[in-house]
Write a protein that holds these residues in place. Structure first.
Motif, PDB file in Angstrom:
ATOM      1  N   MET A 281       2.321  14.224 -32.673  1.00 27.02           N
ATOM      2  CA  MET A 281       3.350  13.227 -32.374  1.00 27.02           C
ATOM      3  C   MET A 281       4.444  13.255 -33.442  1.00 27.02           C
ATOM      4  SD  MET A 281       2.142  11.865 -29.620  1.00 27.02           S
ATOM      5  CE  MET A 281       1.239  13.338 -29.205  1.00 27.02           C
ATOM      6  N   GLY A 282       4.415  14.287 -34.287  1.00 32.00           N
ATOM      7  CA  GLY A 282       5.452  14.422 -35.302  1.00 32.00           C
ATOM      8  C   GLY A 282       5.199  13.602 -36.554  1.00 32.00           C
ATOM      9  N   ILE A 283       3.965  13.138 -36.714  1.00 35.35           N
ATOM     10  CA  ILE A 283       3.672  12.289 -37.874  1.00 35.35           C
ATOM     11  C   ILE A 283       3.190  13.143 -39.039  1.00 35.35           C
ATOM     12  CG2 ILE A 283       2.150  10.470 -38.754  1.00 35.35           C
ATOM     13  CD1 ILE A 283       2.136   9.386 -35.810  1.00 35.35           C
ATOM     14  N   ASN A 284       3.853  12.990 -40.180  1.00 33.72           N
ATOM     15  CA  ASN A 284       3.431  13.654 -41.407  1.00 33.72           C
ATOM     16  C   ASN A 284       2.290  12.811 -41.984  1.00 33.72           C
ATOM     17  OD1 ASN A 284       3.087  14.695 -43.939  1.00 33.72           O
ATOM     18  ND2 ASN A 284       5.279  14.816 -44.405  1.00 33.72           N
TER      19      ASN A 284
ATOM     20  N   ALA B 187       2.566   4.514 -36.745  1.00 34.21           N
ATOM     21  CA  ALA B 187       2.130   5.833 -37.217  1.00 34.21           C
ATOM     22  C   ALA B 187       0.770   5.729 -37.907  1.00 34.21           C
ATOM     23  CB  ALA B 187       3.167   6.415 -38.190  1.00 34.21           C
TER      24      ALA B 187
ATOM     25  N   HIS C 213       3.792  18.676 -37.708  1.00 35.01           N
ATOM     26  CA  HIS C 213       4.829  17.660 -37.485  1.00 35.01           C
ATOM     27  C   HIS C 213       6.235  18.258 -37.617  1.00 35.01           C
ATOM     28  CE1 HIS C 213       4.365  17.387 -41.920  1.00 35.01           C
ATOM     29  NE2 HIS C 213       5.662  17.154 -41.890  1.00 35.01           N
TER      30      HIS C 213
ATOM     31  N   VAL D  74       7.014  19.932 -34.307  1.00 32.23           N
ATOM     32  CA  VAL D  74       7.413  18.902 -33.347  1.00 32.23           C
ATOM     33  C   VAL D  74       8.882  18.551 -33.550  1.00 32.23           C
ATOM     34  CG1 VAL D  74       7.127  16.475 -32.707  1.00 32.23           C
ATOM     35  CG2 VAL D  74       5.107  17.910 -33.052  1.00 32.23           C
TER      36      VAL D  74
ATOM     37  N   ALA E  35      -2.135  12.746 -34.011  1.00 32.07           N
ATOM     38  CA  ALA E  35      -0.983  12.142 -34.695  1.00 32.07           C
ATOM     39  C   ALA E  35      -0.002  13.214 -35.163  1.00 32.07           C
ATOM     40  CB  ALA E  35      -1.451  11.298 -35.879  1.00 32.07           C
ATOM     41  N   LYS E  36      -0.525  14.332 -35.639  1.00 34.30           N
ATOM     42  CA  LYS E  36       0.362  15.416 -36.069  1.00 34.30           C
ATOM     43  C   LYS E  36       1.183  15.933 -34.901  1.00 34.30           C
ATOM     44  CE  LYS E  36      -2.467  16.985 -39.909  1.00 34.30           C
ATOM     45  NZ  LYS E  36      -3.534  17.918 -40.311  1.00 34.30           N
TER      46      LYS E  36
END
Lengths: 250, 302
Positions: B174-177, B160, A73, A76, B171-172
């Protein structure tokens, strides 16, 4: 100017060296192809760049900053988006919601998670328009045929507003007509200011749209250059034809 | 039927609605299946009991502390979800339920098996609330829970959670922590459950470890699954049905676990989205009816 630089990138899986000292330079604004026979380490290179794997050795620089070892992440948020070889849409969500999840990338910090996503729908629709999926916005992502699921993957990648888009076998499983439309889409992505690096099996696709091609075989770079340089390289022909992987159009 | 009885049933139903809506955040949105939700309920109840009985705080002064404590405990109890997922997470939540129960049972600070008694009724302008007043208080918290939860269902955080709940790898990308959002899900869910616990403790007037056993967790999950995971209407409806049903059919009360367990098993097998969940047969039927009038755009989650 070089956007992405890897130096001596190496990845071991147990005793197997999947990626072996790869030096890759992707310049800003180019379409860079990474090709090679099965098991050459192409997808592993992508997984190393995007943080899904940690390199055994070597460095990765993106816009002058070291990114190897960062979480996916974080990568990204620095401006690298990717698609997956086997599509991974969120099947419980609609096509529009899939794009929204990606567009939300700048809201996943601080108090962002507690802000409503409603106002972003317009922007997500624009992105769907860009990839030609607007009329399917409210359909469940699972209901899309494979060709359109690949477009959705690309839509999500664009929604991350990246500098660099990594496409992992974007043409796999597509019909000739879909490939033509994919080429046109990739060209439009680059025209709108992003850089594209792609891993692909389909030689015609790579030869047609890439300015630079890096050829991997057994984890090593065996050739690099323009499509015509690479196509006439004896070692490349050997790697492809010798391994029985040749496609007539290579 | 005496009015007091109806208000009491209404109060307990309201408390379980809060619990089911709270579990919906964790299990419905983030897909972190918890078979230990009674532990969060228990921690809320015990926190409020101890703060009021042992430290002499009023219900109102204790409540923010209770929410704070349950949120923090939620963060802590959510940590295992960072290491394990799916089946193993379910097992570890069962473990948590037993651990929390045991702590309350074996440590005298928490009253041991004698529990904590003499928990005061909340006061309102100097007067302790009666049955009707407490029902009103519960109703207020039910409405607050539904409203805040409804707001949350339209935020990036919910999106999220839905994303990593289905596919952590994607999901990762997509920038999700994912780790952070898992902890958020546990914390939010636990905070709501803490409020439900506090209401329970002050209405019943006592807390015992047995009130918050594993069977209670099964009840809460059965309510959510019956109504429909991932929707607030489903959570509210499931709690309403499973809490009212035993009142209407007394005989069910003797077979409560059979009913909860049976509903859980049958729903998962034949109607996993629940009666009112997304894509359930009732919702589809309703949408078909309405579809003739309005466009299909009006979905549960726009």
């Amino acid at each position: 100017m070089s956007l992405l630089v890897t130096e001596g990138l190496t990845k071991d899986f147990g005793g197997l060296r999947a990626v072996d000292g790869v030096n890759l330079v992707v310049g800003e604004g180019e379409i860079h192809g990474i090709i090679g026979p099965n098991g050459a380490g192409k997808t592993t290179v992508f997984n190393l760049i995007t943080g899904y794997l940690k390199p055994t050795r070597g460095k990765i620089h993106f816009r002058g900053r070291r990114i190897d070892g960062l979480e996916p992440h974080r990568v990204v948020s620095l401006g690298i988006a990717r698609t997956f070889q086997i599509v991974r849409p969120f099947t419980d969500l609609s096509v529009l919601q899939n794009v929204l999840v990606a567009w939300g990338h700048r809201n996943y910090y601080g108090l962002g998670p507690f802000k409503p996503f409603g106002p972003a729908k317009r922007k997500a629709l624009e992105i769907l328009e860009f990839v030609g999926l607007a009329e399917r916005a409210y359909v469940g992502a699972a209901a899309l045929p494979i060709g359109l699921q690949r477009r959705l993957e690309i839509a999500r990648a664009i929604a991350l507003e990246p500098k660099l888009v990594l496409l992992d076998e974007p043409a796999a499983g597509l019909t000739e007509e879909e490939i033509t439309r994919l080429k046109e889409l990739v060209l439009r992505i680059v025209a709108s200011g992003m850089t594209v690096a792609l891993v692909e099996h389909r030689m015609t696709f790579v030869m047609d749209i890439c300015q630079l091609i890096t050829v991997l075989d057994r984890g090593k770079v065996i050739a690099e250059g323009t499509p015509s340089q690479v196509a006439s390289d004896p070692e490349v022909i050997e790697a492809y034809l010798g391994a029985g992987e040749g496609e007539g159009d290579a | 039927m005496p009015i007091g009885y109806i208000l009491t049933v209404g109060t307990f139903t309201g408390i379980f609605m809060i619990l089911t809506v709270s579990l919906n955040v964790l299990t419905g949105y983030a897909k972190q299946v918890s078979l230990g939700h009674a532990a969060f309920f228990a921690i809320g109840a015990y926190a409020s009991a101890i703060l009021t009985v042992k430290f002499g705080l009023s219900f109102w002064a204790a409540l923010p502390c209770v929410v704070g404590i349950t949120t923090l405990v939620g963060v802590f109890l959510g940590l295992p979800s960072l290491r394990v997922s799916h089946d193993f997470l379910v097992l570890s939540t069962i473990g948590l339920n037993f651990i929390v129960g045991s702590v309350f049972r074996y440590f005298s600070f928490f009253g041991g098996s004698m529990g904590i008694v003499g928990i005061p009724m909340p006061e309102f302008f100097g007067h302790p609330l009666g049955t009707a007043g407490f029902f009103g208080l519960t109703l207020l918290f039910v409405i607050l829970t539904i409203l805040t939860s409804f707001y949350f269902s339209r935020t990036w955080g919910r999106l999220a959670m839905e994303a990593f709940g289905e596919d952590e790898v994607a999901a990762k990308a997509m920038g999700i922590n994912v780790a952070k959002f898992k902890i958020y899900a546990f914390a939010i869910s636990s905070a709501y459950a803490g409020i439900a616990g506090a209401l329970w403790a002050h209405y019943v007037g006592s807390v015992f470890p047995d009130n918050f056993g594993f069977d209670r967790s099964i009840d809460i999950l059965a309510m959510l699954v019956l109504g429909g995971m991932g929707t607030i209407r489903g959570a509210v409806f499931g709690a309403l049905v499973l809490q009212m049903l035993p009142e209407g059919l007394r005989v069910i009360q003797n077979y409560r676990m059979l009913v909860s367990g049976g509903i859980l098993a049958l729903m998962i097998l034949f109607q996993p989205m629940g009666l009112l969940g997304r894509g359930s047969f009732l919702v589809k039927g309703f949408e078909r009816l309405r579809g003739r009038l309005v466009s299909h755009e009006a979905e549960d989650m726009p």
